[in-house]
Write a protein that holds these residues in place. Structure first.
Motif, PDB file in Angstrom:
ATOM      1  N   PRO A  33       7.941  -2.655  -2.800  1.00 18.80           N
ATOM      2  CA  PRO A  33       6.717  -1.907  -3.097  1.00 18.80           C
ATOM      3  C   PRO A  33       5.633  -2.706  -3.817  1.00 18.80           C
ATOM      4  O   PRO A  33       5.888  -3.745  -4.419  1.00 18.80           O
ATOM      5  CB  PRO A  33       7.235  -0.788  -4.008  1.00 18.80           C
ATOM      6  CG  PRO A  33       8.375  -1.433  -4.739  1.00 18.80           C
ATOM      7  CD  PRO A  33       9.008  -2.398  -3.770  1.00 18.80           C
ATOM      8  N   VAL A  34       4.432  -2.176  -3.729  1.00 19.29           N
ATOM      9  CA  VAL A  34       3.324  -2.655  -4.547  1.00 19.29           C
ATOM     10  C   VAL A  34       3.412  -1.936  -5.882  1.00 19.29           C
ATOM     11  O   VAL A  34       3.337  -0.710  -5.931  1.00 19.29           O
ATOM     12  CB  VAL A  34       1.975  -2.365  -3.867  1.00 19.29           C
ATOM     13  CG1 VAL A  34       0.825  -2.822  -4.759  1.00 19.29           C
ATOM     14  CG2 VAL A  34       1.905  -3.046  -2.506  1.00 19.29           C
ATOM     15  N   ASP A 146       9.404   6.078  -2.176  1.00 20.04           N
ATOM     16  CA  ASP A 146       8.264   5.186  -2.038  1.00 20.04           C
ATOM     17  C   ASP A 146       7.562   4.977  -3.381  1.00 20.04           C
ATOM     18  O   ASP A 146       6.674   5.724  -3.767  1.00 20.04           O
ATOM     19  CB  ASP A 146       7.280   5.762  -1.020  1.00 20.04           C
ATOM     20  CG  ASP A 146       6.215   4.764  -0.611  1.00 20.04           C
ATOM     21  OD1 ASP A 146       6.084   3.734  -1.303  1.00 20.04           O
ATOM     22  OD2 ASP A 146       5.526   5.004   0.381  1.00 20.04           O
ATOM     23  N   SER A 148       5.477   2.690  -4.207  1.00 15.70           N
ATOM     24  CA  SER A 148       4.074   2.296  -4.094  1.00 15.70           C
ATOM     25  C   SER A 148       3.144   3.470  -4.348  1.00 15.70           C
ATOM     26  O   SER A 148       2.052   3.319  -4.889  1.00 15.70           O
ATOM     27  CB  SER A 148       3.801   1.720  -2.699  1.00 15.70           C
ATOM     28  OG  SER A 148       4.494   0.512  -2.515  1.00 15.70           O
ATOM     29  N   GLN A 149       3.582   4.660  -3.937  1.00 13.35           N
ATOM     30  CA  GLN A 149       2.775   5.856  -4.133  1.00 13.35           C
ATOM     31  C   GLN A 149       3.292   6.733  -5.264  1.00 13.35           C
ATOM     32  O   GLN A 149       2.556   7.575  -5.783  1.00 13.35           O
ATOM     33  CB  GLN A 149       2.743   6.681  -2.840  1.00 13.35           C
ATOM     34  CG  GLN A 149       2.157   5.931  -1.659  1.00 13.35           C
ATOM     35  CD  GLN A 149       2.091   6.789  -0.417  1.00 13.35           C
ATOM     36  OE1 GLN A 149       1.263   7.695  -0.304  1.00 13.35           O
ATOM     37  NE2 GLN A 149       2.980   6.519   0.525  1.00 13.35           N
ATOM     38  N   VAL A 191      -0.683  -7.851   1.281  1.00 18.47           N
ATOM     39  CA  VAL A 191      -0.273  -6.455   1.158  1.00 18.47           C
ATOM     40  C   VAL A 191      -0.380  -5.813   2.543  1.00 18.47           C
ATOM     41  O   VAL A 191      -1.421  -5.919   3.203  1.00 18.47           O
ATOM     42  CB  VAL A 191      -1.159  -5.685   0.155  1.00 18.47           C
ATOM     43  CG1 VAL A 191      -0.769  -4.209   0.136  1.00 18.47           C
ATOM     44  CG2 VAL A 191      -1.014  -6.283  -1.240  1.00 18.47           C
ATOM     45  N   THR A 212       3.308   4.093   3.640  1.00 21.17           N
ATOM     46  CA  THR A 212       3.887   3.198   2.652  1.00 21.17           C
ATOM     47  C   THR A 212       3.071   1.907   2.610  1.00 21.17           C
ATOM     48  O   THR A 212       2.212   1.683   3.449  1.00 21.17           O
ATOM     49  CB  THR A 212       5.363   2.877   2.971  1.00 21.17           C
ATOM     50  OG1 THR A 212       5.976   2.229   1.860  1.00 21.17           O
ATOM     51  CG2 THR A 212       5.485   1.983   4.195  1.00 21.17           C
ATOM     52  N   ARG A 213       3.342   1.083   1.623  1.00 26.11           N
ATOM     53  CA  ARG A 213       2.760  -0.253   1.560  1.00 26.11           C
ATOM     54  C   ARG A 213       3.760  -1.196   0.915  1.00 26.11           C
ATOM     55  O   ARG A 213       4.613  -0.769   0.135  1.00 26.11           O
ATOM     56  CB  ARG A 213       1.422  -0.267   0.810  1.00 26.11           C
ATOM     57  CG  ARG A 213       1.480   0.147  -0.652  1.00 26.11           C
ATOM     58  CD  ARG A 213       0.132  -0.077  -1.329  1.00 26.11           C
ATOM     59  NE  ARG A 213      -0.951   0.693  -0.720  1.00 26.11           N
ATOM     60  CZ  ARG A 213      -2.234   0.427  -0.889  1.00 26.11           C
ATOM     61  NH1 ARG A 213      -2.595  -0.594  -1.650  1.00 26.11           N
ATOM     62  NH2 ARG A 213      -3.165   1.174  -0.334  1.00 26.11           N
TER      63      ARG A 213
END
Length: 259
Positions: A33-34, A146, A148-149, A191, A212-213
């Motif tokens: 994840p970011v 997730d 990232s979020q 990214v 997602t990222r």
């Protein structure tokens, strides 16, 4: 925190023999994840997993251990850990999976432990669908937590967890693989953002939602490979590659199927 998520899967089984029950197992994972700067580990403690039968009641599932604490960053890039071993269920249709999140904590790259506030009832899902358990059949579901979020930094510098969970039938889950040419783009980190193409337009529109990222770090060899896990066949996605905050590549994946 009780998180109810709608899910989709198909049970196995078949033949002429008659079975009185089937099984369901649940895995949990996260993409690479970011994350906010300085976050090294993200621990989440789950103390309940249950499913709701169509027109019936909630059925509690025995977890691998209770409570179940895991560092989500240990289970990325397609790796999973078993949250619920095969649990016996009566045949039928099931319409929800519920997770009880007891607590969450992050560890910074300096070793500092920081509590994470859990936003009760704040849950986002991909879609509303269900799964069937057949007599003698086995269903395995993967929950993509997730981060990232889900992990949010508040204005005061504290952290809040607003769970965004994707659920995929492990048998049907698809993986998108690709690579980025380092010589052409000259990057240390990229990214990749994956967005649902809700209207199949091939373009990002206001109704599209991020799926997602993930972060891709430059590899020693060129090109740098990447993989996006736990995509759902039959859905359309837009894949966007950003380097240094600028978009360098956009790809539409239109209703692909898993071969």
């Amino acid at each position: 925190l009780i998180c109810g998520i709608f899910l989709s899967a198909c049970g196995g089984g078949g033949g002429t023999a008659t079975f009185s029950s089937g099984t369901l197992s649940v895995e949990i994972t996260d993409a690479k994840p970011v994350l906010p700067t300085g976050v090294a580990q993200v621990f989440v403690t789950i103390d309940e997993v249950s499913v709701h039968s169509s027109g019936g009641q909630w059925v509690s599932l025995s977890m691998a251990q209770t409570p179940f604490t895991m560092d989500l960053l240990q289970f990325t890039s397609g790796r999973t850990t078993q949250l619920v071993p095969p649990a016996t269920l009566a045949p039928g249709k099931y319409t929800q999976l519920r997770l009880g999140v007891q607590s969450a904590m992050i560890v910074t790259d300096t070793g500092q432990q920081l509590p994470v506030t859990i936003a009760s009832g704040d849950l986002k899902t991909d879609k509303n669908f269900n799964f069937d358990v057949t007599g003698g059949g086995a269903v395995t579901l993967t929950v993509d937590f997730d981060l990232s979020q889900s992990l949010v930094v508040t204005g005061s510098g504290s952290y809040k967890l607003k769970p965004v969970l994707h659920l995929v039938n492990e048998v049907e889950a698809a993986t998108l693989t690709g690579s980025i040419n380092v010589a052409a783009y000259g990057f240390d980190q990229a990214v990749i953002i994956v967005t649902h193409d809700s209207d199949n337009s091939g373009n990002l529109t206001p109704g599209d939602e991020e799926y997602t990222r993930l972060v891709v770090a430059k590899a020693q060899s060129d090109p740098t490979p990447f993989s996006i896990y736990w995509l759902v066949p039959g859905q359309s996605y837009i894949v966007e590659v950003q380097i240094g905050g600028a978009t360098v590549f956009v790809l539409e994946i239109e209703r692909f199927v898993r071969l």
